[in-house]
Each structure stands twice: as structure tokens, then as C-alpha cells.
Design a protein around this motif. Structure first.
Motif, PDB file in Angstrom:
ATOM      1  N   GLU B  53       0.812  -1.217   0.000  1.00  0.00           N
ATOM      2  CA  GLU B  53       0.000   0.000   0.000  1.00  0.00           C
ATOM      3  C   GLU B  53       0.845   1.268   0.000  1.00  0.00           C
ATOM      4  O   GLU B  53       0.517   2.251  -0.671  1.00  0.00           O
ATOM      5  N   ASP B  54       1.965   1.245   0.729  1.00  0.00           N
ATOM      6  CA  ASP B  54       2.741   2.480   0.887  1.00  0.00           C
ATOM      7  C   ASP B  54       3.588   2.837  -0.336  1.00  0.00           C
ATOM      8  O   ASP B  54       4.201   3.906  -0.373  1.00  0.00           O
ATOM      9  N   VAL B  55       3.647   1.964  -1.326  1.00  0.00           N
ATOM     10  CA  VAL B  55       4.406   2.310  -2.542  1.00  0.00           C
ATOM     11  C   VAL B  55       3.469   2.547  -3.737  1.00  0.00           C
ATOM     12  O   VAL B  55       3.907   2.718  -4.869  1.00  0.00           O
ATOM     13  N   SER B  56       2.180   2.590  -3.427  1.00  0.00           N
ATOM     14  CA  SER B  56       1.162   2.722  -4.466  1.00  0.00           C
ATOM     15  C   SER B  56       1.373   3.965  -5.347  1.00  0.00           C
ATOM     16  O   SER B  56       1.274   3.878  -6.574  1.00  0.00           O
ATOM     17  N   ASP B  57       1.684   5.106  -4.707  1.00  0.00           N
ATOM     18  CA  ASP B  57       1.890   6.351  -5.470  1.00  0.00           C
ATOM     19  C   ASP B  57       3.070   6.219  -6.433  1.00  0.00           C
ATOM     20  O   ASP B  57       2.992   6.641  -7.584  1.00  0.00           O
ATOM     21  N   HIS B  58       4.151   5.622  -5.940  1.00  0.00           N
ATOM     22  CA  HIS B  58       5.325   5.389  -6.785  1.00  0.00           C
ATOM     23  C   HIS B  58       4.967   4.519  -7.978  1.00  0.00           C
ATOM     24  O   HIS B  58       5.437   4.735  -9.095  1.00  0.00           O
ATOM     25  N   MET B  59       4.152   3.495  -7.728  1.00  0.00           N
ATOM     26  CA  MET B  59       3.798   2.559  -8.803  1.00  0.00           C
ATOM     27  C   MET B  59       2.882   3.230  -9.829  1.00  0.00           C
ATOM     28  O   MET B  59       3.026   2.998 -11.024  1.00  0.00           O
ATOM     29  N   GLU B  60       1.977   4.071  -9.341  1.00  0.00           N
ATOM     30  CA  GLU B  60       1.086   4.808 -10.256  1.00  0.00           C
ATOM     31  C   GLU B  60       1.916   5.691 -11.183  1.00  0.00           C
ATOM     32  O   GLU B  60       1.677   5.754 -12.389  1.00  0.00           O
ATOM     33  N   SER B  61       2.896   6.346 -10.579  1.00  0.00           N
ATOM     34  CA  SER B  61       3.711   7.261 -11.368  1.00  0.00           C
ATOM     35  C   SER B  61       4.644   6.495 -12.315  1.00  0.00           C
ATOM     36  O   SER B  61       4.852   6.881 -13.474  1.00  0.00           O
ATOM     37  N   ALA B  62       5.177   5.366 -11.858  1.00  0.00           N
ATOM     38  CA  ALA B  62       6.028   4.523 -12.720  1.00  0.00           C
ATOM     39  C   ALA B  62       5.205   3.961 -13.879  1.00  0.00           C
ATOM     40  O   ALA B  62       5.679   3.886 -15.018  1.00  0.00           O
TER      41      ALA B  62
END
Lengths: 209, 209
Positions: B53-62
Motif C-alpha cells: 500500500e505504501d508504494v502505491s503512489d510510486h507505482m502509479e507514477s512509474a
């Protein structure tokens, strides 16, 4: 369905979807196939060209290998997807009783072996293509030699793609003898690919002066 | 025509034909695009997964970067073919008079620059994708990490495909300042790609334990 009948754009979309297949193994098969098609192109551009008459037979034979691999690898794309899907299906089998647990375990191990065999085969194919590119690099149409260099770089990478996919499935496999044998065979393939790769870059550098 | 609307099988056949386009440059664009789609897949398999859950933003942007590159690179496939065809057209211009000779020379030099710009751009794209894969390798779904490794191997190879295609066109270019600048820039891109590549393999080895 045959994934190679999808358009390039749709194939890319299918890879990008939130589903583990088609993944790196299938992509590796497509890339190896693209490298084979570059080999076929340079062979085709050499056959019948003035000044290259005496290597015509070599080019005809190299062309045949490349074309066969293109077809074979398109099938392997689909086999890779099927193999991985079988692993997923096996993991989802019921495990309520001891019998079910044992049966599930057997199915998982069988499916893992198939999932190893496909990238293992991809590595062998990559070797077969790159060995075949050596003579095109040596004697093929000099104007298109950067296409052979491109193919060689891609096949060298494909080997490591295949290795990554063999190793990931090996992690859960319990058959040590088989694992050792595959690792050993992969080592042989690796050194053959490396040898061909280096010789190709070398001969191209020399021909480019 | 848009080559990415061809089926994978037909694209392979088009490459293999006795015509220099589509060649190594166009194939390099497809391979870079396949690597970007693997990145998108792993980002998609991470978004919404329990424990990530805590890396979700990074994954969206990647994911966004990978999807943009997939689209961009499909266009670049076609641009590569057009650029090379322009070089061929320029070489076929008449050279009967001094004026014609001079005009032909100018056209060839212009066409060569465009034919350099496309693989030069491919190298930049490969860098952009591999830098973006670093965070997916670090924080992405561990079950799909071999797909990031596969993508990294392919992008590393794509850089050398791009370089081969830049260099082959540079051989006939007379603009030394431009050539020097491109070589220097390519050198920077090469070390950035190499750095990302090594960090990705390193972090994956650590995560695989």
C-alpha cells in the motif's frame, strides 16, 4: 489464442495488463524472434547481390535457420503463457485433506518443470540463432551489418531473460538432480552464446574498419 | 502505414524481407516498448496488492511513465523507417551537374542527421525507462520481479542497438561538431543506463535472497 496474431500494439497492451502472463518469458521469445528476423533480412539482402555470389549457399542456409526459428519462437510465446498458467492453476488446487495436499504438490512440481522447460528452450534457441548469425556477420551484406550487430545484442540479452525465468521457477522445484542438470546445461549455453556474441562484435568491428 | 498495427507475425515477416527497413533501429524501438510494457505490468501487479500500500503512489507514477513510453516508441518505430527511407531517397537523387551534386550532398547530410536522431532518441528513451524501472525493482511485487530483471536486460541491449545505428549513420556524416556532441551525449546515456542496470540487478538479487 495465438498471441502472435495480435497487433504489436495489442501485444504490448496484453503484456502491460494486471496479469502475470504474458510476461518476461513470452517477451523474450518475441525478442529472439525479432533477432532471427533481422538475420533473415541480412541474408536476404546478401543473396543475389553482386560481389557476394560465393557466399550465396551459406546465406540460403542461414536464412532457412532464421525462418524456422521465427516460426518456432512464435509457438514458444504461447507455450510460455500456457506453462505459467498451469503453475497458477496447480497452486489453486484444494488442500483440505492429506490426499489433496499430496496431489497438489505433485501437480505444482510437474507444472514448474514445464515452466522451466520453456525458457530453457528459449536459451537453446537464442544460442542456435546467434551461432547462425556468425556467418552472416562474416560474409553478409556489409551495408546491413549493423542489423546483425543489433540482433547479436538482443540475443545476448535474451539469454539472461531466459536464465531469469528458469531460475525463478527453480526456486520452488524440489528435484535437485534435474535442477543441477538444467543449471549445468544453461552454463554451457551461456558460454557458447558469449563466444558467438564476442566473435560477432569482433568481426563486425574489423569489417567496419 | 503504422507498423505497430501489424500482427507480431506480420511484423516479423516485414523485418525479414529483402528490404533494409524495418531494420535494427525499428526492432530496437519495439524491444524498448516491450520492456516498458513489462514495467507497466509489474506496476499494475503491485497497485492494490496487500502489503504494498505504501508504494502505491510510486507505482502509479512509474506506470504512467511506462505507458507513455510504450506509445512514444510505437511512433518511433515508424519514424525510424521513414528516416532511413529518406536517406535511401537522397542517395538516389540525380548527380549529373555540379548543382545537382551539391543539392544531393545537402539532402544526404540532412537525411543522415534525421537517421541519427531517431536511434539517439531511442537511447534516451531506453534510459528513461530503465531509470524508472529502478523503483519498481526496489518496491514492486516480489512475485513478478523476474519480469523487471528481464526488462532491464532488454533495455541494456537496446542501448547498444541504438548505438550501432547511430554510429553506422555517423560514418557518412560530415558535421564533426554535431558528431562529437552526439558521441558525448551517448556516452552520458551509456553510463546512466549501466548504472541503473547494475543497481536493478543488485536490488533484485538482494530481494530474491
Amino acid at each position: 489464442m495465438d498471441l502472435c496474431t495480435l497487433s504489436v500494439k495489442d501485444f504490448l497492451k496484453r503484456v502491460a495488463e494486471k496479469s502475470p502472463t504474458p510476461g518476461g518469458g513470452a517477451v523474450g521469445c518475441v525478442v529472439a524472434s525479432l533477432a532471427a528476423s533481422l538475420g533473415a533480412m541480412v541474408a536476404n539482402l546478401t543473396i543475389g547481390k553482386r560481389g557476394y555470389e560465393d557466399v550465396s549457399d551459406h546465406m540460403e542456409s542461414a536464412l532457412e535457420v532464421c525462418e524456422n526459428e521465427m516460426t518456432y519462437l512464435c509457438d514458444l510465446v504461447n507455450k510460455d503463457v500456457q506453462a505459467f498458467d498451469q503453475v497458477m492453476t496447480a497452486y489453486k488446487l484444494p488442500k483440505n485433506t492429506e490426499e489433496e495436499k499430496a496431489a497438489r504438490k505433485v501437480k505444482i512440481q510437474q507444472a514448474l518443470k514445464t515452466a522451466i522447460e520453456v525458457p530453457f528452450d528459449l536459451a537453446r534457441r537464442a544460442k542456435n540463432i546467434i551461432v547462425n548469425l556468425e556467418r552472416i556477420a562474416k560474409w553478409g551484406n556489409l551495408n546491413a551489418i549493423s542489423d546483425i550487430e543489433s540482433a547479436a545484442h538482443l540475443l545476448y540479452a535474451v539469454y539472461y531473460v531466459a536464465k531469469a525465468n528458469v531460475m525463478i521457477n527453480m526456486k520452488s522445484l524440489n528435484d535437485e538432480k534435474y535442477s543441477e542438470w538444467v543449471k549445468e546445461e544453461m552454463g554451457h549455453i551461456e558460454s557458447q552464446i558469449k563466444g558467438s556474441y564476442e566473435r560477432i562484435l569482433d568481426v563486425i568491428a574489423k569489417r567496419n574498419g
